[in-house]
Design an enzyme around this catalytic site. Sequence first.
Site, PDB file in Angstrom:
ATOM      1  N   LYS A 119       0.626  -1.475   0.112  1.00 38.45           N
ATOM      2  CA  LYS A 119      -0.174  -0.326   0.216  1.00 38.45           C
ATOM      3  C   LYS A 119       0.638   1.263  -0.167  1.00 38.45           C
ATOM      4  CE  LYS A 119      -4.053  -1.907   2.156  1.00 38.45           C
ATOM      5  NZ  LYS A 119      -4.501  -2.590   3.270  1.00 38.45           N
TER       6      LYS A 119
ATOM      7  N   GLN B  79      -4.222  -1.477   9.605  1.00 41.01           N
ATOM      8  CA  GLN B  79      -4.149  -2.468   9.057  1.00 41.01           C
ATOM      9  C   GLN B  79      -4.832  -4.171   9.508  1.00 41.01           C
ATOM     10  OE1 GLN B  79      -3.843  -3.858   5.998  1.00 41.01           O
ATOM     11  NE2 GLN B  79      -3.986  -5.292   6.337  1.00 41.01           N
TER      12      GLN B  79
ATOM     13  N   ASP C  55     -11.319   3.008   3.888  1.00 43.09           N
ATOM     14  CA  ASP C  55     -11.667   1.933   4.660  1.00 43.09           C
ATOM     15  C   ASP C  55     -12.902   1.468   3.997  1.00 43.09           C
ATOM     16  OD1 ASP C  55      -8.613  -0.212   4.042  1.00 43.09           O
ATOM     17  OD2 ASP C  55      -8.706  -0.257   5.462  1.00 43.09           O
TER      18      ASP C  55
END
Length: 295
Positions: free
Chosen positions: A54, A98, A121
């Site tokens: 990422k 994460q 997200d």
Amino acid sequence: MMTARIIDGKQIAADIRNELKQTVAALKLQGITPGLGVILVGEDPASKSYVTAKERACEEIGLHSNDNRLPKETTQAQLIALVKKMNADPKINGILVQLPLPKHINESDVLMAIDPSKDVDGFHPVSVGKMMIGEKSFLPCTPHGVIKLLERSGVKTEGAHVVVVGRSNIVGKPVANLLIRKNKNANATVTICHTGTKNLANFTKQADIIIAAAGRPNTITADMVKDGVVIIDVGVNRIEDATKKNGFRLVGDVDFESLKDKASLITPVPGGVGPMTITMLLFNTVESAKMANNL
Ligand code: NAP
């Protein structure tokens, strides 16, 4: 027999990243560099490699990433304090925590601490609720990537019968939700199947489009579909393979080999949905920077 066209997720993702790169370059001319705050807690090797990928993707399109790798002993209070610091930092437009987090930390409490205006997200209940009622919000990356793959492959979803296999909060439910929206890249009739579904094949045989997100190899086989079906395979499963150096290979949720002679379009694994997920995270971060600057 039909030979399916392969949906090249890598290429479509590269095209979108190129477009984003240009948008970022234009923003920079106005003094704006979109930033993604990344938090990884612990040493999980898969999570480490996702986070690295990422951050590399951010760099590639000119985004600034703020990397935070915390020891696995980090307390929930410390983690939430960092999230709050990022909420207040104008240089950070998106916050990525994460998952999974270590067992002693409550994931939902941490996700709730993210300011919804930086929830790139798309997992915060405010984002989920807005998506559900059709208000502008950050769309979760994998489902959004699936929609973009369909759109850029010229698949018409309007009026199509889509069968989604899987009902998780990160894939099945949101992708179904996006597809029933009343707009031209959606407007589908959607059936959601799961382990409580009796006779899965009954449903998949009626599908114009199948979205497989079950997390199990061979969930969909050629005898379960009609000719010309479009297949989007979200699944990523490791199966043992002694011929590989690391002892495994990745397969999706569908039997690609038999289905490629029956489907009209199909995504490979790897190289289908996977590259789109990170791309849509970048997309959301750029959108967030634009919104923060009233652009
Ligand atoms: P998950 O939370 O395990 O959910 C799987 C869903 O599939 C559940 O709703 C389950 O039903 C259903 N299911 C499992 N076996 C089934 C069967 N035989 N028939 C019908 N339904 C079945 O998984 P997830 O997080 O949604 O992920 C799904 C897959 O996508 C995984 O392989 C994951 O690795 C992959 N994935 C890929 C990406 C990417 O970027 N490419 C991103 C996210 C996930 P129940 O609810 O009844 O248990």
